[in-house]
Design a protein around this motif. Sequence first.
Motif, PDB file in Angstrom:
ATOM      1  N   GLY A 193       0.782  -1.228   0.000  1.00  0.00           N
ATOM      2  CA  GLY A 193       0.000   0.000   0.000  1.00  0.00           C
ATOM      3  C   GLY A 193       0.814   1.278   0.000  1.00  0.00           C
ATOM      4  N   LYS A 194       2.034   1.218  -0.512  1.00  0.00           N
ATOM      5  CA  LYS A 194       2.897   2.414  -0.537  1.00  0.00           C
ATOM      6  C   LYS A 194       2.289   3.521  -1.387  1.00  0.00           C
ATOM      7  CE  LYS A 194       6.329   0.016  -2.264  1.00  0.00           C
ATOM      8  NZ  LYS A 194       5.714  -1.309  -2.279  1.00  0.00           N
ATOM      9  N   THR A 195       1.787   3.153  -2.573  1.00  0.00           N
ATOM     10  CA  THR A 195       1.241   4.164  -3.481  1.00  0.00           C
ATOM     11  C   THR A 195       0.039   4.857  -2.871  1.00  0.00           C
ATOM     12  OG1 THR A 195       2.064   3.021  -5.445  1.00  0.00           O
ATOM     13  CG2 THR A 195       0.202   4.529  -5.744  1.00  0.00           C
ATOM     14  N   ARG A 196      -0.879   4.073  -2.268  1.00  0.00           N
ATOM     15  CA  ARG A 196      -2.072   4.677  -1.675  1.00  0.00           C
ATOM     16  C   ARG A 196      -1.702   5.654  -0.563  1.00  0.00           C
ATOM     17  NH1 ARG A 196      -7.168   2.899  -2.023  1.00  0.00           N
ATOM     18  NH2 ARG A 196      -7.465   4.909  -1.003  1.00  0.00           N
ATOM     19  N   LEU A 197      -0.737   5.257   0.243  1.00  0.00           N
ATOM     20  CA  LEU A 197      -0.302   6.143   1.325  1.00  0.00           C
ATOM     21  C   LEU A 197       0.307   7.428   0.768  1.00  0.00           C
ATOM     22  CD1 LEU A 197       1.378   4.036   4.167  1.00  0.00           C
ATOM     23  CD2 LEU A 197      -0.368   5.784   4.428  1.00  0.00           C
ATOM     24  N   ALA A 198       1.164   7.277  -0.228  1.00  0.00           N
ATOM     25  CA  ALA A 198       1.813   8.452  -0.814  1.00  0.00           C
ATOM     26  C   ALA A 198       0.780   9.398  -1.402  1.00  0.00           C
ATOM     27  CB  ALA A 198       2.815   8.024  -1.872  1.00  0.00           C
ATOM     28  N   LEU A 199      -0.198   8.846  -2.094  1.00  0.00           N
ATOM     29  CA  LEU A 199      -1.212   9.700  -2.717  1.00  0.00           C
ATOM     30  C   LEU A 199      -2.078  10.400  -1.674  1.00  0.00           C
ATOM     31  CD1 LEU A 199      -2.316   7.490  -5.755  1.00  0.00           C
ATOM     32  CD2 LEU A 199      -0.737   9.436  -5.725  1.00  0.00           C
ATOM     33  N   ARG A 200      -2.372   9.697  -0.555  1.00  0.00           N
ATOM     34  CA  ARG A 200      -3.145  10.359   0.495  1.00  0.00           C
ATOM     35  C   ARG A 200      -2.344  11.493   1.134  1.00  0.00           C
ATOM     36  NH1 ARG A 200      -7.347   9.343   4.042  1.00  0.00           N
ATOM     37  NH2 ARG A 200      -8.369   8.582   2.151  1.00  0.00           N
ATOM     38  N   VAL A 201      -1.084  11.241   1.407  1.00  0.00           N
ATOM     39  CA  VAL A 201      -0.238  12.294   1.981  1.00  0.00           C
ATOM     40  C   VAL A 201      -0.134  13.466   1.013  1.00  0.00           C
ATOM     41  CG1 VAL A 201       2.112  12.871   2.711  1.00  0.00           C
ATOM     42  CG2 VAL A 201       1.067  10.721   3.443  1.00  0.00           C
ATOM     43  N   ALA A 202       0.049  13.151  -0.268  1.00  0.00           N
ATOM     44  CA  ALA A 202       0.156  14.213  -1.271  1.00  0.00           C
ATOM     45  C   ALA A 202      -1.136  15.004  -1.381  1.00  0.00           C
ATOM     46  CB  ALA A 202       0.532  13.610  -2.622  1.00  0.00           C
ATOM     47  N   ALA A 203      -2.261  14.314  -1.347  1.00  0.00           N
ATOM     48  CA  ALA A 203      -3.554  15.004  -1.444  1.00  0.00           C
ATOM     49  C   ALA A 203      -3.758  15.936  -0.262  1.00  0.00           C
ATOM     50  CB  ALA A 203      -4.688  13.978  -1.516  1.00  0.00           C
ATOM     51  N   ASN A 204      -3.380  15.472   0.947  1.00  0.00           N
ATOM     52  CA  ASN A 204      -3.496  16.342   2.120  1.00  0.00           C
ATOM     53  C   ASN A 204      -2.564  17.552   1.999  1.00  0.00           C
ATOM     54  OD1 ASN A 204      -5.326  14.533   3.168  1.00  0.00           O
ATOM     55  ND2 ASN A 204      -3.865  13.551   4.553  1.00  0.00           N
ATOM     56  N   ALA A 205      -1.358  17.293   1.507  1.00  0.00           N
ATOM     57  CA  ALA A 205      -0.382  18.378   1.374  1.00  0.00           C
ATOM     58  C   ALA A 205      -0.803  19.379   0.321  1.00  0.00           C
ATOM     59  CB  ALA A 205       0.992  17.805   1.044  1.00  0.00           C
ATOM     60  N   ALA A 206      -1.518  18.909  -0.691  1.00  0.00           N
ATOM     61  CA  ALA A 206      -1.915  19.786  -1.793  1.00  0.00           C
ATOM     62  C   ALA A 206      -2.839  20.908  -1.336  1.00  0.00           C
ATOM     63  CB  ALA A 206      -2.602  18.963  -2.885  1.00  0.00           C
ATOM     64  N   ARG A 207      -3.456  20.740  -0.174  1.00  0.00           N
ATOM     65  CA  ARG A 207      -4.414  21.741   0.288  1.00  0.00           C
ATOM     66  C   ARG A 207      -3.743  23.006   0.794  1.00  0.00           C
ATOM     67  NH1 ARG A 207      -6.619  16.834   2.757  1.00  0.00           N
ATOM     68  NH2 ARG A 207      -8.310  16.087   1.456  1.00  0.00           N
ATOM     69  N   SER A 208      -2.461  22.889   1.253  1.00  0.00           N
ATOM     70  CA  SER A 208      -1.879  24.090   1.855  1.00  0.00           C
ATOM     71  C   SER A 208      -0.370  24.168   1.816  1.00  0.00           C
ATOM     72  CB  SER A 208      -2.333  24.192   3.327  1.00  0.00           C
ATOM     73  OG  SER A 208      -1.916  23.046   4.043  1.00  0.00           O
ATOM     74  N   ALA A 209       0.304  23.023   1.876  1.00  0.00           N
ATOM     75  CA  ALA A 209       1.739  23.067   2.174  1.00  0.00           C
ATOM     76  C   ALA A 209       2.616  23.462   1.001  1.00  0.00           C
ATOM     77  CB  ALA A 209       2.180  21.700   2.713  1.00  0.00           C
ATOM     78  N   PHE A 210       2.168  23.242  -0.223  1.00  0.00           N
ATOM     79  CA  PHE A 210       3.029  23.461  -1.388  1.00  0.00           C
ATOM     80  C   PHE A 210       2.341  24.379  -2.391  1.00  0.00           C
ATOM     81  CE2 PHE A 210       4.264  19.444   0.523  1.00  0.00           C
ATOM     82  CZ  PHE A 210       5.631  19.638   0.686  1.00  0.00           C
ATOM     83  N   PRO A 211       2.534  25.677  -2.252  1.00  0.00           N
ATOM     84  CA  PRO A 211       1.814  26.643  -3.096  1.00  0.00           C
ATOM     85  C   PRO A 211       2.150  26.543  -4.573  1.00  0.00           C
ATOM     86  CG  PRO A 211       3.513  27.734  -1.796  1.00  0.00           C
ATOM     87  CD  PRO A 211       3.404  26.342  -1.263  1.00  0.00           C
ATOM     88  N   ASP A 212       3.303  25.942  -4.904  1.00  0.00           N
ATOM     89  CA  ASP A 212       3.683  25.863  -6.319  1.00  0.00           C
ATOM     90  C   ASP A 212       3.370  24.490  -6.929  1.00  0.00           C
ATOM     91  OD1 ASP A 212       4.761  28.504  -6.642  1.00  0.00           O
ATOM     92  OD2 ASP A 212       6.403  27.858  -5.331  1.00  0.00           O
TER      93      ASP A 212
END
Length: 779
Positions: A48-67
């Motif tokens: 489940g590495k990919t699913r975890l990475a995508l969930r973390v990325a989706a959460n981060a996409a909301r605020s942490a990485f403006p670019d």
Amino acid sequence: METMAVTRAFGLDGERTSLIGRRAETARIARLLAGARLVTLSGVGGVGKTRLALRVAANAARSAFPDGVYVVELADLRDPELLAPSVLGTLDVAPAGHPGVDATAVLADWLRERRALLVLDNCEHLLDTCARLTDALLRAAPGLRVLATSRQPLGIAGEQVFSVEPLPVPDAAAGHDVRALSGNPAVALFADRAAAVLTGFALTASDAPAVAELVRRLDGLPFAIELAAARVRSLTPQEILERLTDRFALLTGGSRVAAERQRTLRALIDWSHELCTPGERLLWARASVFRGGFDLEGLERVCTDAELPPAAALDALDALVARSIVNCRQDSGRSRYHMLETVREYGLERLAASGSLDVLRGRHRDRYAELTAGAGQEWFGPRQVDWFTRLRLDHPNLRAALEFCLERPGQARAGLALAVSPRHYWITAGLLPEGRRWLSQLLAADHTQDDGADAAGPDAAVRVQAQVTDTYLGILQGAPDVDVQRALAACEAAARQGGHQRELAWVWHHHGILAIWREDFASAAGLFARADTEFRAQGCLDAAFECRVKFAIAHAYGGEVAAADEACGEVEAAARAHHESWLYGMALLARALLAWRAGTPDDAIAQARAAIARLRPFHDWWDVAMCVEVIAWSTQDTPRRAARLLGVLRLLWESLGGRLASAPFMRAQHLRFETAVRKALPAAAFDREFDRGARATVDEAMAYVLDDAAGVPGLTRRESQVAELVAEGLTNKDIAARLTIAQRTAENHVERILGKLGFTSRTQLAVWTYERRDEPAGN
């Protein structure tokens, strides 16, 4: 007017299925990513590495990485030269794909002033190229973070590796309560995916045992669980479980839009196999003969030869650990390795195809014959608990070795030697039914006749020893008296014919046990004394002192106080001199009986609890149950507690798998005590307390017997105990040994505690635990 930046997300499709059981991991990865510029999620395929990475990325996409957050899927990419252009394409940066363009330089320039997250998914087959590209980009762009998934780390400076483990599975001893099982992540995943293919599917009392065993057999591996759940369209969970003997044929039918290697379980493992070197593949196949794990010494003993020398095997092992084929856990300065059962079965198939299966299984059997023989030789000494713990840890390997002896013609006598050394293992480990099953099957398979030609030989002695041990296990299970007497007569005849005096002494010991059970304490003491004398003549001190402590128990219960007290002192002195634990615990049990006889219940309880502390590390539930009997009898003035202890006794005796409801010589007192407690309580109150004891887990029952203090707020009692042990600096292995639980269970406890408290390290937990000790009561 300033506007809030909105992070762009590329490659983050909406989740089509729910992510189950990964909340703590998601939070921990996010914390790692906040502090490190490169985080790699490593683990076996399908975890489940990919699913975890995508969930973390989706959460981060909301605020942490403006670019922007950019996901680059590499599973179908084969040409390393196309890696940088592929990343350019995902970022939609011109001039991607034009001949002569240095794609890495273009990427570096574009990312240089940006705060972005780049997710590189499935790097393992392009490891070197991914490492070089990631290193170059991180050097050029200080605002860049990279989240990679790979079956092994990228291996560059600054990398933080997060090992993705399979989902926790239900403890085999935890029962099959539907509500409790529904909260288990692996079971919840199966139920969720099954409901997606079979409308209305829900976990029921009839399905729960099969589903729990199914997810255990699948190691909690999410991909395998999802494939199994898809079979619910046409099979019940029990039918799926029954067909799991060929998991690679059964677990097919993955998503049609997934990469080819992600559609079946075999294809997923094939992919890992293809990435290995020939030496790594050879070790993978050979190491698959181990069950439940192995250590380096065992690996070298079983798997190395001229084709795979020790140095090459060590290099291959290191590579397999890096590739997440083999998992490594280090405790107390020692490493232990294991494979997921799915990975092991794949390797076993490869080993069988090579024609080397029997050779490796023979080496494996020899290794565990040596191990058990060593345990037998050192049983009476300071390493007693260590040897017991090691044998329990390697119990799956012991089973595999015994299976080999049973399946191969001419190997039954070797299996008998393996099964009887050390003699105490089956008894103290609470494995009476299993030990007796192995012995009876091996005795039946051993067609050698004990005629005059070899009756006195060492090979024949093994068979007699096995007969005597099998008979004793039957006695402890409550076998019918007529069967026991017949078996003992046969054992005595065989021992006398061959001149096997040690086994003859054990026959006298067994007759002494039966005499205790008839409450003929004087005859029992005489038989134990006779056996004690013979064992001393044979130089078997451990057996001699075992007879001496049972002499003490017979006299303690029978009322010969002076003789029992003297014998207890002798055994305690010998146990201290040899740094031995088990016989010391038995002597404390005898002293608890003496205190109960003397009418000093507080002393009886204290001695019985001290005995349990000595006996419990061996899982010796037979003798622990006798200690609980004494504790229960000493609490008659508190009938509610006494009723619950009676329920605990039911739990313990039933766990032994025999016909007994108490030790036979204690039965009359047990019944008198139970009658008195029933009279002291309303029927409903007695039943309620009794059921609470009988339905508890063994850990919960022991906590009640020992009157452990309540845990800290937010944690269960067991979690509080684990937190205290972490604060003392104990490793997971040490915690498992201290609490007599499996190491994986200890690891799961620590992970749950960290998740509940929001911590990322054992050091944080230790500090928190010490701080709580200093808080005023009531805070």
